[in-house]
Enzyme design. Structure first.
Site, mmCIF file in Angstrom:
data_model
loop_
_atom_site.group_PDB
_atom_site.id
_atom_site.type_symbol
_atom_site.label_atom_id
_atom_site.label_comp_id
_atom_site.label_asym_id
_atom_site.label_seq_id
_atom_site.Cartn_x
_atom_site.Cartn_y
_atom_site.Cartn_z
ATOM 1 N N GLU A 37 -0.070 88.848 48.292
ATOM 2 C CA GLU A 37 0.230 87.901 47.086
ATOM 3 C C GLU A 37 0.689 86.590 48.034
ATOM 4 O O GLU A 37 1.542 86.869 48.874
ATOM 5 C CB GLU A 37 1.011 88.164 46.064
ATOM 6 C CG GLU A 37 0.643 89.702 45.405
ATOM 7 C CD GLU A 37 1.585 90.375 44.707
ATOM 8 O OE1 GLU A 37 1.759 90.042 43.703
ATOM 9 O OE2 GLU A 37 2.279 91.414 45.114
ATOM 10 N N LYS A 72 3.392 83.665 48.420
ATOM 11 C CA LYS A 72 4.908 84.052 47.788
ATOM 12 C C LYS A 72 5.365 82.323 47.308
ATOM 13 O O LYS A 72 5.633 81.419 47.785
ATOM 14 C CB LYS A 72 5.733 84.196 49.485
ATOM 15 C CG LYS A 72 7.170 84.251 49.052
ATOM 16 C CD LYS A 72 7.804 84.771 50.370
ATOM 17 C CE LYS A 72 9.468 84.705 49.925
ATOM 18 N NZ LYS A 72 10.044 83.668 49.842
ATOM 19 N N ASP A 88 7.254 79.555 45.825
ATOM 20 C CA ASP A 88 8.635 79.250 45.951
ATOM 21 C C ASP A 88 9.389 78.689 44.967
ATOM 22 O O ASP A 88 9.336 77.496 44.403
ATOM 23 C CB ASP A 88 8.889 78.063 46.985
ATOM 24 C CG ASP A 88 10.009 77.725 47.679
ATOM 25 O OD1 ASP A 88 10.895 78.517 47.900
ATOM 26 O OD2 ASP A 88 9.974 76.685 48.342
ATOM 27 N N TYR A 147 4.730 89.617 39.156
ATOM 28 C CA TYR A 147 4.108 90.058 40.486
ATOM 29 C C TYR A 147 4.797 91.406 40.641
ATOM 30 O O TYR A 147 4.320 92.361 41.349
ATOM 31 C CB TYR A 147 4.786 89.446 41.528
ATOM 32 C CG TYR A 147 6.386 89.153 41.942
ATOM 33 C CD1 TYR A 147 6.986 90.276 42.116
ATOM 34 C CD2 TYR A 147 6.960 88.225 41.749
ATOM 35 C CE1 TYR A 147 8.428 90.176 42.282
ATOM 36 C CE2 TYR A 147 8.205 87.803 41.666
ATOM 37 C CZ TYR A 147 8.929 89.044 42.043
ATOM 38 O OH TYR A 147 10.295 88.894 41.761
ATOM 39 N N LYS A 154 6.963 84.393 56.561
ATOM 40 C CA LYS A 154 7.285 83.067 55.937
ATOM 41 C C LYS A 154 6.330 81.974 56.882
ATOM 42 O O LYS A 154 6.417 82.149 58.129
ATOM 43 C CB LYS A 154 8.825 82.925 56.384
ATOM 44 C CG LYS A 154 9.713 83.777 55.525
ATOM 45 C CD LYS A 154 9.647 83.624 54.063
ATOM 46 C CE LYS A 154 10.147 82.351 53.610
ATOM 47 N NZ LYS A 154 11.693 82.446 53.601
ATOM 48 N N CYS A 211 17.897 41.016 44.033
ATOM 49 C CA CYS A 211 16.750 41.825 43.998
ATOM 50 C C CYS A 211 15.326 41.034 44.597
ATOM 51 O O CYS A 211 15.241 39.917 44.458
ATOM 52 C CB CYS A 211 16.510 41.815 42.434
ATOM 53 S SG CYS A 211 14.904 42.654 41.765
ATOM 54 N N CYS A 246 12.912 39.578 41.665
ATOM 55 C CA CYS A 246 13.196 38.311 40.692
ATOM 56 C C CYS A 246 14.183 37.451 41.192
ATOM 57 O O CYS A 246 14.539 36.501 40.562
ATOM 58 C CB CYS A 246 13.329 38.817 39.189
ATOM 59 S SG CYS A 246 15.199 39.942 39.250
ATOM 60 N N CYS A 300 19.065 46.174 40.242
ATOM 61 C CA CYS A 300 18.758 44.727 39.867
ATOM 62 C C CYS A 300 19.667 44.945 38.519
ATOM 63 O O CYS A 300 19.144 45.540 37.511
ATOM 64 C CB CYS A 300 17.376 44.294 39.808
ATOM 65 S SG CYS A 300 16.753 42.855 38.858
ATOM 66 N N CYS A 305 13.513 41.579 34.824
ATOM 67 C CA CYS A 305 12.712 41.723 36.121
ATOM 68 C C CYS A 305 11.240 42.115 36.132
ATOM 69 O O CYS A 305 11.209 43.241 35.315
ATOM 70 C CB CYS A 305 13.453 42.637 36.892
ATOM 71 S SG CYS A 305 12.848 42.824 38.872
#
Length: 668
Positions: free
Chosen positions: A116, A118, A120, A226, A314, A408, A411, A426, A431
């Site tokens: 199966e 795995k 995460d 599972y 793994k 910024c 702008c 900013c 902006c």
């Protein structure tokens, strides 16, 4: 039972079964048979009936997935069959060693393996009694986990009742967050200046352990199951049969599991997924190999930590070496300036990577990343490209340190880094880089509530150059709107009427709509009540702000910074000139506020009020709700299953009110 109540009970039961069936079609079979609109209509009908007949509401109703109040902590759950961890294999040789150990313990017997993906994510256990979900828990230390039933119920892929009843069934699974949902969540957190999740696994774990189930519900989690723990009333002989049974009962089982005849077929399957994993919409960090026969599993047994009949293969972390060509800045909705490394293109985790987010100035300094550096990159959780480290020995002396600008880049407005925060922002609400998302927030239901002004229309207004800041919405004319795509004369007229209606909104809505950093609805109400007008708020001093209960240093600094910007003041002047309400309605006389000056704390679950309803009622009567108990607290309202706040109230001698006492107090 009267006829109306019995008819309602029958219809509610029909709706629950129909909704759960369509959840099964959508989340387990990936084969929906009705439209989203039809599904929503079924859910609305169920909620309407349950609201009319609250005695018929049950914890396993689909309407309760996002229900419940925030909890004060998690109870513990003891796993009657421990949730063991798996031993790991990192290469072909270790897989063959595992196979030799299995065959040595089962001399002369044929052995099949189920492989199966795995996932995460976060391991959980779901316990069903007579077909109904009763408990959901984290793996914890394998022996004891945390009770997160309310949070697991918010995941639509988790069945609240099985497709056919089983006396007792404990299911083990992995809750995960898709790559797309993870990216969206981190973008939102980055915009808000909140810490980012390192990978989808951490995001899923953090989302499941929220004390408020509504937060979990907003995170778009899913699950693959599972295996089983305790089980009564059904019989299976192999792991492959177990997975088929779980799918038959309504659980989502990952479709990529395979029954394989020997270890060579297992190794070939593992090698295949080394590359194919990058095409999945979720992250896997390997594969799990299990002996198929349950009888053989029982005879192989387990060590103190892991079963002898299973192992996890793994995947190695995939990294690549490349060069940083440049570091550029992206300006987000809330004005955060996010540095991004422009890389020499390199193949990594199944895709060509040419950019990597550097998150903030501190990370660049910590890793000493310079323009021109040779660096090691990898994908965090196979999703986000990140710079892991610099290779300083490959520097030539031509590398250039990165300096965060004080203006910024979009702008030219001042860019500031608030004390204690990692992000530089900013300060200009007009902006161009942050305008679209800012307008969406400005028009949203809890802000100015401008019906018909959604993302698509806002995008067209910006493209046509009709809007440069929120105040420009109030200068729109019918002839401006009619030429826009899919916005006929009637829709344009409705939109103009909605914009006109928004002018008379209460002041707190306008304050919230402005998107001032850290100022949510609650803070906006407090500021509106305290200062009475936008003009007065704009002249508030830091000292005035921090003396207000619930307005701390962060909010105060943010308000001062916002109103100090010339660009923002010009927008506010335009809003006032357009006729938008900038003043608070007169307060009622003190005599109309029987709870004036009183501080309440709520704990436990109330029968006749949601937490929000109780808070709004207290505030309407002049009181204030605090999140913690102190000597300044006047009353602690105690519902079912109160937490530590109740104990603290008793210790401090603060009056406590049961729900019936609270109702008498607010209704007198």
């Amino acid at each position: 039972m009267d006829n109306a109540l019995e008819r309602a009970r029958q219809r509610i039961e029909e709706l629950r079964r129909e909704i759960e069936y369509h959840n099964y079609r959508y989340y387990v079979l990936d084969d929906p048979v009705i439209s989203d609109e039809r599904y929503d209509a079924l859910m609305r009908e169920l909620i309407k009936l349950e609201s009319k007949y609250p005695s018929l509401v049950t914890p396993n109703s689909p309407s309760q997935r996002v229900g419940g109040q925030p909890r004060e902590g998690f109870a513990t759950v003891r796993h009657r069959i421990p949730m063991l961890s798996l031993a790991n294999a990192f290469d072909e040789g270790e897989l063959r060693d595992f196979d030799r150990r299995v065959r040595s313990a089962l001399p002369g017997e044929p052995v099949e393996y189920v492989v199966e993906l795995k996932i995460d994510g976060l391991a959980v256990s779901l316990r069903y009694e007579n077909g109904l979900l009763v408990t959901g828990a984290t793996r914890g230390d394998g022996e004891t986990g945390e009770d997160i039933t309310a949070n697991l119920k918010t995941i639509r892929a988790v069945p609240l009742r099985l497709l056919r009843p089983v006396p007792l069934l404990e299911v083990r699974g992995e809750v995960y967050m898709s790559k797309e949902a993870f990216m969206r969540l981190n973008e939102t957190r980055e915009e808000a200046g909140e810490p980012l999740f390192a990978n989808p696994r951490n995001a899923a774990a953090g989302s499941l352990r929220q004390l408020d189930p509504a937060v979990t519900a907003s995170r778009q989690l899913s699950i693959f199951v599972y295996g089983t723990g305790e089980i009564e009333g059904v019989s299976v002989n192999t792991h492959a049969e177990t997975l088929a049974l779980l799918k038959e009962l309504g659980f989502p089982v990952n479709p990529h599991h395979r029954l394989l005849p020997d270890i060579q077929a297992v190794i070939d399957y593992c090698n295949r997924w080394q590359e194919e994993r990058f095409n999945l919409p979720y992250v896997i960090d390997g594969l799990v190999i299990k002996v198929n026969s349950l009888d053989q599993q029982a005879r192989l047994g387990a060590t103190m930590k892991s079963p002898r009949w299973a192992i996890a293969f793994k995947f190695p972390a995939e990294q690549a070496k490349t060069k940083v060509r440049d570091i550029i800045l992206r300006v987000g909705r809330t004005g955060v300036l996010t540095p991004t490394a422009i890389l020499e293109p390199v193949r990594l985790a199944g895709t060509t990577v040419s950019r990597a987010t550097l998150h903030n100035e501190d990370i660049i300094k910590e890793k000493d990343i310079r323009i021109g550096d040779t660096v090691i990159v990898q994908k965090a959780g196979d999703v986000i490209p990140e710079v892991v480290a610099v290779i300083p020995e490959e520097r030539t002396g031509d590398e250039k340190p990165f300096v965060m600008p004080r203006r910024c880049p979009e702008c030219g407005a001042e860019a500031v880094r608030p004390p204690g925060e990692a992000g530089t922002r900013c300060t200009n609400i007009a902006c161009p880089a942050r305008l679209r998302e800012g307008l969406i927030h400005f028009a949203s239901r809890n802000a100015m509530d401008i019906a018909g002004l959604g993302p698509a229309v806002i995008g067209q207004l910006l493209a046509a150059g009709l809007v440069q800041d929120p105040a420009d919405l109030y200068t729109l004319r019918l002839e401006d709107l009619v030429p826009l795509e899919r916005l006929g004369k009637k829709s344009a007229q409705n939109l103009l009427e909605a914009i006109e209606r928004s002018k008379s909104n209460p002041l707190y809505r306008l304050i919230f709509a402005l998107g001032i950093r850290h100022v949510g609805e609650r803070a906006a109400r407090i500021l509106a009540q305290r200062f009475g007008s936008l003009d007065r708020l704009s002249r508030a001093t830091y000292e005035e702000l921090v003396t207000i209960p619930e307005i701390g240093p962060k909010i105060a600094e943010s308000v001062i910074t916002f109103f100090a910007q010339e660009q923002n003041r010009r927008v506010l002047e335009k809003l006032a000139a357009a006729g938008v309400n900038t003043r608070q309605e007169p307060e009622e006389e003190p005599g109309d506020k029987p709870l004036a000056g009183k501080v309440f704390v709520l704990t436990g679950t109330l029968e006749h009020f949601t937490r929000q309803e109780a808070q709004e009622l207290i505030e309407r009567l002049g009181g204030r709700v605090s999140s913690s108990v102190s000597r300044k607290t006047d009353y602690v309202v105690v519902g079912e299953n109160p937490g530590s706040k109740y104990d603290k109230a008793l210790a401090l001698g603060i009056p406590t009110l049961r729900e019936e006492d609270f109702r008498r107090l607010v209704e007198q």
